[in-house]
Design a protein around this motif. Structure first.
Motif, PDB file in Angstrom:
ATOM      1  N   ARG A  18       0.838  -1.184   0.000  1.00 30.50           N
ATOM      2  CA  ARG A  18       0.000   0.000   0.000  1.00 30.50           C
ATOM      3  C   ARG A  18       0.879   1.242   0.000  1.00 30.50           C
ATOM      4  O   ARG A  18       1.967   1.259   0.587  1.00 30.50           O
ATOM      5  CB  ARG A  18      -0.932  -0.013   1.222  1.00 30.50           C
ATOM      6  CG  ARG A  18      -1.666  -1.343   1.397  1.00 30.50           C
ATOM      7  CD  ARG A  18      -2.664  -1.302   2.524  1.00 30.50           C
ATOM      8  NE  ARG A  18      -3.782  -0.440   2.208  1.00 30.50           N
ATOM      9  CZ  ARG A  18      -4.851  -0.809   1.505  1.00 30.50           C
ATOM     10  NH1 ARG A  18      -4.947  -2.044   1.052  1.00 30.50           N
ATOM     11  NH2 ARG A  18      -5.806   0.032   1.260  1.00 30.50           N
ATOM     12  N   ASN A  19       0.379   2.280  -0.642  1.00 28.06           N
ATOM     13  CA  ASN A  19       1.171   3.491  -0.853  1.00 28.06           C
ATOM     14  C   ASN A  19       0.660   4.706  -0.109  1.00 28.06           C
ATOM     15  O   ASN A  19       1.281   5.768  -0.182  1.00 28.06           O
ATOM     16  CB  ASN A  19       1.245   3.808  -2.350  1.00 28.06           C
ATOM     17  CG  ASN A  19       2.015   2.750  -3.111  1.00 28.06           C
ATOM     18  OD1 ASN A  19       3.047   2.279  -2.653  1.00 28.06           O
ATOM     19  ND2 ASN A  19       1.498   2.370  -4.279  1.00 28.06           N
ATOM     20  N   SER A  20      -0.439   4.586   0.613  1.00 23.79           N
ATOM     21  CA  SER A  20      -0.985   5.736   1.326  1.00 23.79           C
ATOM     22  C   SER A  20      -1.636   5.275   2.618  1.00 23.79           C
ATOM     23  O   SER A  20      -2.333   4.258   2.644  1.00 23.79           O
ATOM     24  CB  SER A  20      -2.016   6.467   0.466  1.00 23.79           C
ATOM     25  OG  SER A  20      -2.523   7.605   1.126  1.00 23.79           O
TER      26      SER A  20
ATOM     27  N   GLY B 149       2.784  -0.399   6.362  1.00 22.44           N
ATOM     28  CA  GLY B 149       3.610  -1.445   6.956  1.00 22.44           C
ATOM     29  C   GLY B 149       3.232  -1.719   8.390  1.00 22.44           C
ATOM     30  O   GLY B 149       2.699  -0.848   9.094  1.00 22.44           O
ATOM     31  N   GLY B 150       3.501  -2.930   8.826  1.00 20.31           N
ATOM     32  CA  GLY B 150       3.238  -3.294  10.207  1.00 20.31           C
ATOM     33  C   GLY B 150       3.608  -4.740  10.440  1.00 20.31           C
ATOM     34  O   GLY B 150       3.718  -5.532   9.507  1.00 20.31           O
TER      35      GLY B 150
ATOM     36  N   ASP C 142       3.115   8.110   3.135  1.00 22.29           N
ATOM     37  CA  ASP C 142       2.861   8.050   1.698  1.00 22.29           C
ATOM     38  C   ASP C 142       4.107   7.611   0.950  1.00 22.29           C
ATOM     39  O   ASP C 142       5.233   7.996   1.285  1.00 22.29           O
ATOM     40  CB  ASP C 142       2.409   9.416   1.180  1.00 22.29           C
ATOM     41  CG  ASP C 142       1.030   9.808   1.705  1.00 22.29           C
ATOM     42  OD1 ASP C 142       0.051   9.149   1.319  1.00 22.29           O
ATOM     43  OD2 ASP C 142       0.950  10.747   2.515  1.00 22.29           O
ATOM     44  N   ILE C 143       3.865   6.807  -0.087  1.00 20.95           N
ATOM     45  CA  ILE C 143       4.911   6.371  -1.005  1.00 20.95           C
ATOM     46  C   ILE C 143       4.478   6.785  -2.410  1.00 20.95           C
ATOM     47  O   ILE C 143       3.374   6.452  -2.851  1.00 20.95           O
ATOM     48  CB  ILE C 143       5.108   4.848  -0.937  1.00 20.95           C
ATOM     49  CG1 ILE C 143       5.486   4.432   0.486  1.00 20.95           C
ATOM     50  CG2 ILE C 143       6.162   4.378  -1.934  1.00 20.95           C
ATOM     51  CD1 ILE C 143       5.420   2.923   0.707  1.00 20.95           C
ATOM     52  N   ARG C 144       5.343   7.518  -3.097  1.00 25.83           N
ATOM     53  CA  ARG C 144       5.027   7.972  -4.458  1.00 25.83           C
ATOM     54  C   ARG C 144       6.151   7.568  -5.387  1.00 25.83           C
ATOM     55  O   ARG C 144       7.316   7.848  -5.127  1.00 25.83           O
ATOM     56  CB  ARG C 144       4.840   9.490  -4.493  1.00 25.83           C
ATOM     57  CG  ARG C 144       3.685   9.998  -3.655  1.00 25.83           C
ATOM     58  CD  ARG C 144       3.627  11.513  -3.658  1.00 25.83           C
ATOM     59  NE  ARG C 144       2.692  12.018  -2.653  1.00 25.83           N
ATOM     60  CZ  ARG C 144       2.661  13.275  -2.233  1.00 25.83           C
ATOM     61  NH1 ARG C 144       3.523  14.177  -2.729  1.00 25.83           N
ATOM     62  NH2 ARG C 144       1.785  13.659  -1.326  1.00 25.83           N
TER      63      ARG C 144
ATOM     64  N   ALA D 172      14.949   3.139   1.102  1.00 19.27           N
ATOM     65  CA  ALA D 172      15.312   2.409  -0.105  1.00 19.27           C
ATOM     66  C   ALA D 172      14.318   1.300  -0.436  1.00 19.27           C
ATOM     67  O   ALA D 172      14.135   0.941  -1.601  1.00 19.27           O
ATOM     68  CB  ALA D 172      16.718   1.814   0.060  1.00 19.27           C
ATOM     69  N   SER D 173      13.675   0.745   0.604  1.00 18.97           N
ATOM     70  CA  SER D 173      12.714  -0.352   0.423  1.00 18.97           C
ATOM     71  C   SER D 173      11.472  -0.065   1.258  1.00 18.97           C
ATOM     72  O   SER D 173      11.220  -0.719   2.271  1.00 18.97           O
ATOM     73  CB  SER D 173      13.337  -1.681   0.841  1.00 18.97           C
ATOM     74  OG  SER D 173      14.538  -1.937   0.155  1.00 18.97           O
ATOM     75  N   PRO D 174      10.668   0.918   0.860  1.00 17.27           N
ATOM     76  CA  PRO D 174       9.570   1.362   1.732  1.00 17.27           C
ATOM     77  C   PRO D 174       8.487   0.312   1.979  1.00 17.27           C
ATOM     78  O   PRO D 174       7.705   0.459   2.917  1.00 17.27           O
ATOM     79  CB  PRO D 174       9.006   2.587   1.007  1.00 17.27           C
ATOM     80  CG  PRO D 174       9.439   2.440  -0.409  1.00 17.27           C
ATOM     81  CD  PRO D 174      10.750   1.726  -0.378  1.00 17.27           C
ATOM     82  N   HIS D 175       8.451  -0.736   1.143  1.00 18.17           N
ATOM     83  CA  HIS D 175       7.454  -1.781   1.353  1.00 18.17           C
ATOM     84  C   HIS D 175       8.013  -2.988   2.102  1.00 18.17           C
ATOM     85  O   HIS D 175       7.355  -4.032   2.176  1.00 18.17           O
ATOM     86  CB  HIS D 175       6.883  -2.259   0.007  1.00 18.17           C
ATOM     87  CG  HIS D 175       6.013  -1.249  -0.661  1.00 18.17           C
ATOM     88  ND1 HIS D 175       6.304  -0.713  -1.909  1.00 18.17           N
ATOM     89  CD2 HIS D 175       4.860  -0.643  -0.272  1.00 18.17           C
ATOM     90  CE1 HIS D 175       5.370   0.158  -2.249  1.00 18.17           C
ATOM     91  NE2 HIS D 175       4.476   0.216  -1.271  1.00 18.17           N
TER      92      HIS D 175
END
Length: 389
Positions: A43-45, A49-50, A81-83, A374-377
Protein backbone atom coordinates in the motif's frame (compact mmCIF):
# COMPACT_ATOMS: atom_id res chain seq x y z
CA UNK A 1 6.91 -22.34 -7.96
CA UNK A 2 5.69 -25.24 -5.86
CA UNK A 3 8.08 -26.82 -3.42
CA UNK A 4 7.31 -30.48 -2.68
CA UNK A 5 8.69 -31.96 0.51
CA UNK A 6 7.99 -35.16 2.36
CA UNK A 7 9.50 -35.54 5.82
CA UNK A 8 10.22 -38.92 7.37
CA UNK A 9 10.83 -40.19 10.88
CA UNK A 10 13.59 -38.86 13.13
CA UNK A 11 15.15 -41.64 15.20
CA UNK A 12 15.00 -39.64 18.43
CA UNK A 13 11.26 -39.01 18.29
CA UNK A 14 8.90 -41.25 20.25
CA UNK A 15 6.32 -43.15 18.18
CA UNK A 16 2.63 -42.45 18.62
CA UNK A 17 0.90 -44.70 21.13
CA UNK A 18 -2.45 -44.40 19.32
CA UNK A 19 -2.27 -46.15 15.96
CA UNK A 20 -5.34 -44.24 14.75
CA UNK A 21 -3.37 -40.97 14.76
CA UNK A 22 -0.82 -40.48 11.97
CA UNK A 23 2.87 -40.00 12.73
CA UNK A 24 4.16 -36.76 14.21
CA UNK A 25 7.26 -37.00 12.03
CA UNK A 26 5.86 -37.13 8.52
CA UNK A 27 3.81 -34.75 6.39
CA UNK A 28 3.02 -34.64 2.69
CA UNK A 29 2.52 -31.13 1.39
CA UNK A 30 3.36 -28.47 -1.13
CA UNK A 31 3.97 -24.79 -0.45
CA UNK A 32 3.38 -21.84 -2.72
CA UNK A 33 3.47 -18.08 -2.36
CA UNK A 34 0.08 -16.49 -1.67
CA UNK A 35 0.64 -13.50 -3.92
CA UNK A 36 -2.97 -12.36 -3.65
CA UNK A 37 -2.56 -11.87 0.11
CA UNK A 38 0.89 -10.35 -0.36
CA UNK A 39 -0.54 -7.69 -2.64
CA UNK A 40 -3.28 -6.76 -0.16
CA UNK A 41 -0.64 -5.19 2.08
CA UNK A 42 1.43 -3.45 -0.59
CA UNK A 43 0.00 0.00 0.00
CA UNK A 44 1.17 3.49 -0.85
CA UNK A 45 -0.99 5.74 1.33
CA UNK A 46 -1.93 5.65 5.00
CA UNK A 47 -1.01 2.23 6.40
CA UNK A 48 2.05 0.98 4.51
CA UNK A 49 3.61 -1.45 6.96
CA UNK A 50 3.24 -3.29 10.21
CA UNK A 51 4.04 -6.50 12.03
CA UNK A 52 2.04 -8.74 14.32
CA UNK A 53 -0.92 -9.54 12.08
CA UNK A 54 -3.21 -11.76 14.08
CA UNK A 55 -6.59 -12.33 12.44
CA UNK A 56 -9.83 -12.73 14.42
CA UNK A 57 -13.10 -13.82 12.75
CA UNK A 58 -15.92 -11.65 14.04
CA UNK A 59 -18.33 -14.58 14.17
CA UNK A 60 -15.92 -16.63 16.28
CA UNK A 61 -15.73 -19.52 13.80
CA UNK A 62 -12.08 -20.26 13.04
CA UNK A 63 -12.37 -22.83 10.26
CA UNK A 64 -11.49 -22.50 6.55
CA UNK A 65 -13.50 -19.91 4.69
CA UNK A 66 -15.99 -19.28 7.44
CA UNK A 67 -17.20 -15.87 8.57
CA UNK A 68 -17.93 -12.73 6.66
CA UNK A 69 -15.43 -10.29 8.17
CA UNK A 70 -12.19 -10.28 10.11
CA UNK A 71 -10.46 -8.07 12.65
CA UNK A 72 -6.73 -7.84 11.91
CA UNK A 73 -4.44 -6.59 14.68
CA UNK A 74 -0.96 -5.15 14.15
CA UNK A 75 1.80 -4.10 16.49
CA UNK A 76 4.30 -1.44 15.33
CA UNK A 77 2.72 0.23 12.32
CA UNK A 78 4.00 2.58 9.62
CA UNK A 79 1.80 5.38 8.29
CA UNK A 80 2.63 7.79 5.47
CA UNK A 81 2.86 8.05 1.70
CA UNK A 82 4.91 6.37 -1.01
CA UNK A 83 5.03 7.97 -4.46
CA UNK A 84 6.75 6.42 -7.45
CA UNK A 85 8.44 3.99 -5.08
CA UNK A 86 9.84 6.77 -2.89
CA UNK A 87 8.93 7.22 0.76
CA UNK A 88 7.70 10.75 1.32
CA UNK A 89 8.67 12.95 4.29
CA UNK A 90 6.30 12.98 7.25
CA UNK A 91 5.89 9.24 7.74
CA UNK A 92 5.49 7.95 11.30
CA UNK A 93 5.53 4.78 13.37
CA UNK A 94 2.86 4.02 15.95
CA UNK A 95 2.80 1.05 18.31
CA UNK A 96 -0.38 -0.71 17.24
CA UNK A 97 -3.32 -0.49 14.85
CA UNK A 98 -6.11 -2.65 13.43
CA UNK A 99 -7.84 -3.31 10.14
CA UNK A 100 -11.23 -4.74 9.25
CA UNK A 101 -11.53 -6.99 6.20
CA UNK A 102 -15.00 -7.60 4.79
CA UNK A 103 -15.48 -11.00 3.24
CA UNK A 104 -12.98 -13.82 2.85
CA UNK A 105 -10.97 -12.63 -0.12
CA UNK A 106 -7.91 -10.31 -0.17
CA UNK A 107 -9.54 -7.41 -2.00
CA UNK A 108 -8.10 -3.95 -1.40
CA UNK A 109 -11.48 -2.28 -1.62
CA UNK A 110 -12.70 -4.42 1.30
CA UNK A 111 -10.02 -3.61 3.88
CA UNK A 112 -9.91 -0.50 6.06
CA UNK A 113 -7.20 0.46 8.57
CA UNK A 114 -7.74 2.23 11.89
CA UNK A 115 -5.67 4.06 14.48
CA UNK A 116 -6.08 7.09 16.71
CA UNK A 117 -5.06 10.63 15.80
CA UNK A 118 -3.29 13.20 17.95
CA UNK A 119 -4.08 16.90 18.43
CA UNK A 120 -2.38 17.64 15.10
CA UNK A 121 -4.43 14.99 13.27
CA UNK A 122 -1.34 12.82 12.88
CA UNK A 123 -1.56 9.01 13.33
CA UNK A 124 -1.44 7.85 16.94
CA UNK A 125 -1.39 4.45 18.65
CA UNK A 126 -4.83 2.83 18.96
CA UNK A 127 -4.42 1.01 22.30
CA UNK A 128 -2.50 2.84 25.03
CA UNK A 129 -1.78 1.16 28.40
CA UNK A 130 -3.96 2.41 31.21
CA UNK A 131 -4.02 -0.43 33.73
CA UNK A 132 -2.89 0.06 37.35
CA UNK A 133 0.45 -1.62 36.57
CA UNK A 134 1.23 0.46 33.48
CA UNK A 135 4.14 2.91 33.51
CA UNK A 136 3.88 6.32 31.87
CA UNK A 137 6.27 5.38 29.07
CA UNK A 138 4.92 1.86 28.48
CA UNK A 139 3.22 0.90 25.25
CA UNK A 140 1.43 -2.17 23.89
CA UNK A 141 2.37 -4.69 21.28
CA UNK A 142 -0.58 -6.96 20.56
CA UNK A 143 -0.82 -10.72 20.88
CA UNK A 144 -3.48 -13.12 19.65
CA UNK A 145 -7.18 -12.68 20.27
CA UNK A 146 -10.57 -14.33 19.77
CA UNK A 147 -14.29 -13.69 19.96
CA UNK A 148 -15.62 -15.27 23.15
CA UNK A 149 -19.07 -16.60 22.34
CA UNK A 150 -19.64 -17.39 26.04
CA UNK A 151 -21.31 -15.35 27.18
CA UNK A 152 -21.24 -11.94 25.46
CA UNK A 153 -19.27 -12.23 22.17
CA UNK A 154 -16.65 -9.84 23.52
CA UNK A 155 -13.32 -9.71 21.71
CA UNK A 156 -10.31 -10.58 23.87
CA UNK A 157 -6.83 -9.53 22.72
CA UNK A 158 -3.59 -10.03 24.62
CA UNK A 159 -1.39 -6.97 24.94
CA UNK A 160 2.26 -6.99 25.98
CA UNK A 161 3.47 -4.00 27.97
CA UNK A 162 6.73 -2.89 26.40
CA UNK A 163 9.24 -0.41 27.75
CA UNK A 164 12.23 1.10 25.95
CA UNK A 165 15.56 0.38 27.66
CA UNK A 166 19.16 1.09 26.79
CA UNK A 167 20.74 -2.15 27.99
CA UNK A 168 18.99 -4.61 25.63
CA UNK A 169 20.08 -5.66 22.14
CA UNK A 170 16.92 -4.37 20.49
CA UNK A 171 16.37 -1.45 22.90
CA UNK A 172 13.15 -2.70 24.53
CA UNK A 173 11.84 -5.27 26.97
CA UNK A 174 8.49 -6.70 27.94
CA UNK A 175 7.48 -5.72 31.48
CA UNK A 176 3.91 -6.99 31.79
CA UNK A 177 0.95 -8.76 30.23
CA UNK A 178 -2.52 -7.28 29.83
CA UNK A 179 -5.84 -8.30 28.32
CA UNK A 180 -7.94 -5.97 26.17
CA UNK A 181 -11.69 -6.57 26.29
CA UNK A 182 -13.64 -5.05 23.40
CA UNK A 183 -17.43 -5.17 23.76
CA UNK A 184 -19.34 -7.19 21.18
CA UNK A 185 -20.01 -5.38 17.92
CA UNK A 186 -17.81 -2.44 18.92
CA UNK A 187 -15.62 -0.78 16.33
CA UNK A 188 -12.53 1.45 16.41
CA UNK A 189 -11.56 3.46 18.39
CA UNK A 190 -13.14 1.16 20.99
CA UNK A 191 -14.02 3.84 23.50
CA UNK A 192 -15.82 1.25 25.68
CA UNK A 193 -12.81 -1.06 25.93
CA UNK A 194 -11.63 -2.54 29.22
CA UNK A 195 -8.01 -3.34 30.08
CA UNK A 196 -7.01 -5.95 32.64
CA UNK A 197 -3.60 -6.63 34.12
CA UNK A 198 -2.97 -10.38 34.03
CA UNK A 199 -0.63 -12.68 35.99
CA UNK A 200 0.57 -14.27 32.74
CA UNK A 201 3.96 -12.57 32.49
CA UNK A 202 6.95 -14.50 33.80
CA UNK A 203 9.86 -12.31 34.82
CA UNK A 204 13.33 -13.61 34.03
CA UNK A 205 15.01 -15.68 36.72
CA UNK A 206 18.51 -17.12 37.13
CA UNK A 207 17.88 -20.00 34.72
CA UNK A 208 15.47 -18.72 32.07
CA UNK A 209 14.59 -15.51 30.30
CA UNK A 210 11.21 -13.86 30.66
CA UNK A 211 8.03 -15.35 29.26
CA UNK A 212 4.48 -14.36 28.49
CA UNK A 213 1.19 -15.88 27.36
CA UNK A 214 -0.83 -14.73 24.35
CA UNK A 215 1.53 -15.86 21.55
CA UNK A 216 -1.29 -17.93 20.05
CA UNK A 217 -4.84 -19.02 20.86
CA UNK A 218 -6.72 -22.15 19.83
CA UNK A 219 -10.42 -22.13 20.67
CA UNK A 220 -11.33 -25.80 20.99
CA UNK A 221 -15.08 -25.37 21.18
CA UNK A 222 -18.04 -26.43 19.10
CA UNK A 223 -18.98 -22.77 18.60
CA UNK A 224 -15.55 -22.09 17.05
CA UNK A 225 -15.92 -25.02 14.66
CA UNK A 226 -13.21 -27.19 16.26
CA UNK A 227 -13.35 -30.77 14.92
CA UNK A 228 -12.79 -32.44 18.32
CA UNK A 229 -14.03 -29.85 20.82
CA UNK A 230 -13.34 -30.28 24.51
CA UNK A 231 -14.80 -26.88 25.41
CA UNK A 232 -11.54 -25.15 26.38
CA UNK A 233 -9.63 -22.16 25.09
CA UNK A 234 -5.92 -22.99 24.77
CA UNK A 235 -3.54 -20.06 25.18
CA UNK A 236 0.13 -20.47 24.28
CA UNK A 237 3.09 -18.71 25.80
CA UNK A 238 6.77 -18.39 24.87
CA UNK A 239 9.71 -17.91 27.23
CA UNK A 240 13.48 -17.60 27.20
CA UNK A 241 16.11 -17.48 24.51
CA UNK A 242 15.24 -21.04 23.47
CA UNK A 243 11.74 -19.82 22.57
CA UNK A 244 10.16 -22.54 24.70
CA UNK A 245 6.42 -22.98 24.17
CA UNK A 246 4.01 -23.35 27.11
CA UNK A 247 0.25 -23.84 27.14
CA UNK A 248 -2.62 -22.94 29.44
CA UNK A 249 -6.32 -23.63 29.13
CA UNK A 250 -9.53 -22.25 30.54
CA UNK A 251 -13.25 -22.49 29.86
CA UNK A 252 -14.53 -19.56 27.76
CA UNK A 253 -16.92 -18.43 30.52
CA UNK A 254 -13.98 -18.23 32.96
CA UNK A 255 -11.61 -16.31 30.70
CA UNK A 256 -11.45 -13.25 32.97
CA UNK A 257 -11.29 -15.39 36.12
CA UNK A 258 -7.53 -15.87 36.10
CA UNK A 259 -7.64 -18.19 39.13
CA UNK A 260 -9.49 -20.74 36.97
CA UNK A 261 -6.66 -20.99 34.43
CA UNK A 262 -4.65 -24.20 34.38
CA UNK A 263 -1.17 -24.82 32.97
CA UNK A 264 0.16 -28.03 31.46
CA UNK A 265 3.10 -29.33 33.53
CA UNK A 266 3.85 -32.26 31.21
CA UNK A 267 1.50 -34.66 32.98
CA UNK A 268 -1.54 -32.73 34.18
CA UNK A 269 -3.19 -29.32 34.29
CA UNK A 270 -2.06 -27.38 37.36
CA UNK A 271 -2.85 -23.90 38.80
CA UNK A 272 0.78 -22.73 39.18
CA UNK A 273 2.10 -20.89 36.13
CA UNK A 274 5.68 -21.54 37.30
CA UNK A 275 5.11 -25.25 36.73
CA UNK A 276 4.22 -24.80 33.04
CA UNK A 277 6.23 -27.31 31.03
CA UNK A 278 8.00 -26.77 27.72
CA UNK A 279 5.91 -28.51 25.06
CA UNK A 280 8.14 -27.39 22.16
CA UNK A 281 11.13 -25.13 21.60
CA UNK A 282 12.86 -23.20 18.80
CA UNK A 283 9.58 -21.35 18.24
CA UNK A 284 8.80 -17.64 17.86
CA UNK A 285 7.05 -15.03 20.00
CA UNK A 286 3.98 -15.35 17.81
CA UNK A 287 2.66 -18.69 16.56
CA UNK A 288 -0.47 -20.71 15.90
CA UNK A 289 -1.91 -24.15 16.63
CA UNK A 290 -4.45 -25.48 14.15
CA UNK A 291 -6.30 -28.83 14.00
CA UNK A 292 -5.81 -30.91 10.85
CA UNK A 293 -8.42 -33.21 9.33
CA UNK A 294 -6.44 -36.33 10.22
CA UNK A 295 -6.55 -35.61 13.96
CA UNK A 296 -3.13 -34.00 14.28
CA UNK A 297 -2.40 -30.39 15.20
CA UNK A 298 -0.09 -28.05 13.29
CA UNK A 299 2.10 -25.74 15.35
CA UNK A 300 3.32 -23.00 12.98
CA UNK A 301 6.16 -20.64 13.93
CA UNK A 302 9.37 -19.00 12.77
CA UNK A 303 12.21 -21.40 13.52
CA UNK A 304 14.51 -20.07 16.29
CA UNK A 305 12.60 -16.82 16.65
CA UNK A 306 14.22 -14.97 13.77
CA UNK A 307 15.55 -17.93 11.79
CA UNK A 308 15.29 -18.05 8.00
CA UNK A 309 12.59 -20.75 7.83
CA UNK A 310 8.89 -21.07 8.60
CA UNK A 311 8.57 -24.17 10.78
CA UNK A 312 5.88 -26.69 11.59
CA UNK A 313 5.61 -29.30 14.33
CA UNK A 314 2.89 -31.95 14.30
CA UNK A 315 1.08 -32.52 17.59
CA UNK A 316 -1.09 -35.30 18.99
CA UNK A 317 -3.24 -32.83 20.94
CA UNK A 318 -3.37 -29.07 21.56
CA UNK A 319 -0.86 -29.65 24.39
CA UNK A 320 1.31 -32.10 22.46
CA UNK A 321 3.39 -34.12 22.34
CA UNK A 322 4.84 -32.40 19.30
CA UNK A 323 7.18 -33.91 16.76
CA UNK A 324 10.39 -32.53 15.24
CA UNK A 325 10.72 -29.24 13.39
CA UNK A 326 9.70 -29.48 9.74
CA UNK A 327 11.01 -26.51 7.78
CA UNK A 328 8.26 -25.84 5.27
CA UNK A 329 9.52 -22.59 3.72
CA UNK A 330 12.86 -20.84 3.41
CA UNK A 331 12.08 -17.11 3.39
CA UNK A 332 13.76 -15.54 0.35
CA UNK A 333 13.83 -12.02 1.81
CA UNK A 334 16.88 -12.77 3.96
CA UNK A 335 18.82 -13.81 0.86
CA UNK A 336 17.75 -10.71 -1.05
CA UNK A 337 19.09 -8.33 1.61
CA UNK A 338 21.63 -9.22 4.30
CA UNK A 339 20.10 -6.65 6.67
CA UNK A 340 16.59 -8.18 6.56
CA UNK A 341 15.24 -10.68 9.09
CA UNK A 342 12.01 -12.63 9.27
CA UNK A 343 9.94 -13.57 12.31
CA UNK A 344 6.62 -14.56 13.91
CA UNK A 345 5.09 -16.95 11.38
CA UNK A 346 1.57 -18.19 12.05
CA UNK A 347 -1.48 -19.67 10.31
CA UNK A 348 -4.85 -18.02 9.63
CA UNK A 349 -7.35 -20.92 9.43
CA UNK A 350 -10.55 -19.04 8.69
CA UNK A 351 -8.91 -17.19 5.78
CA UNK A 352 -7.60 -20.44 4.35
CA UNK A 353 -9.11 -22.60 1.64
CA UNK A 354 -10.25 -26.13 2.54
CA UNK A 355 -7.24 -28.44 2.64
CA UNK A 356 -4.81 -25.54 2.98
CA UNK A 357 -3.36 -23.25 5.60
CA UNK A 358 -2.71 -19.60 4.83
CA UNK A 359 0.46 -18.60 6.71
CA UNK A 360 2.02 -15.19 7.26
CA UNK A 361 5.44 -14.09 8.45
CA UNK A 362 6.90 -10.67 9.15
CA UNK A 363 9.88 -8.94 7.53
CA UNK A 364 12.04 -6.32 9.23
CA UNK A 365 15.57 -4.92 9.02
CA UNK A 366 18.43 -4.70 11.51
CA UNK A 367 19.11 -1.30 9.91
CA UNK A 368 15.47 -0.25 9.69
CA UNK A 369 15.68 3.55 9.34
CA UNK A 370 18.39 3.26 6.68
CA UNK A 371 16.67 0.51 4.70
CA UNK A 372 13.14 1.91 4.82
CA UNK A 373 13.67 4.81 2.35
CA UNK A 374 15.31 2.41 -0.11
CA UNK A 375 12.71 -0.35 0.42
CA UNK A 376 9.57 1.36 1.73
CA UNK A 377 7.45 -1.78 1.35
CA UNK A 378 9.81 -4.03 3.33
CA UNK A 379 7.90 -3.84 6.62
CA UNK A 380 4.78 -5.79 5.73
CA UNK A 381 3.58 -9.38 6.12
CA UNK A 382 4.39 -12.02 3.49
CA UNK A 383 2.09 -14.98 2.85
CA UNK A 384 2.40 -18.58 1.78
CA UNK A 385 -0.06 -21.45 1.35
CA UNK A 386 0.59 -24.85 2.88
CA UNK A 387 -1.34 -27.35 0.76
CA UNK A 388 -1.88 -30.69 2.47
CA UNK A 389 -1.99 -33.97 0.53
Amino acid sequence: MLTFLTLFCCSWCSPMTNDSIPSLNQLNYTVERALDWDSLFIRNSGWFGGDGIFTIPFNGVDTPHEGDSTLIVFSDTMAGDIRDGQLQPGFSMIHNSVAVLKGKEPLKENIHFYWNTDNHHAPATLFEPRTPAAGKADYYWLGDGFVNTAPHHNIYIFAYRIRNVSDKDFGFEEVGNALLVLPAHSRPPYTAQRQLDTPFFLAADSTTGSGSFGAGIFVNTKAAGAPHPDGYVYVYGVKGTQKAVMVARVLPADFENFGRWRFWDGQQWVPNIRHAATIANRASNELSVTPLKDGRYALIFQVDGIGTAVGLRLGASPAGPFGPVIKIWECPEVKENKHFFVYNAKAHPHLSRPGELLISYNVNSFDFLHELPASPHLYRPRFIRLILH
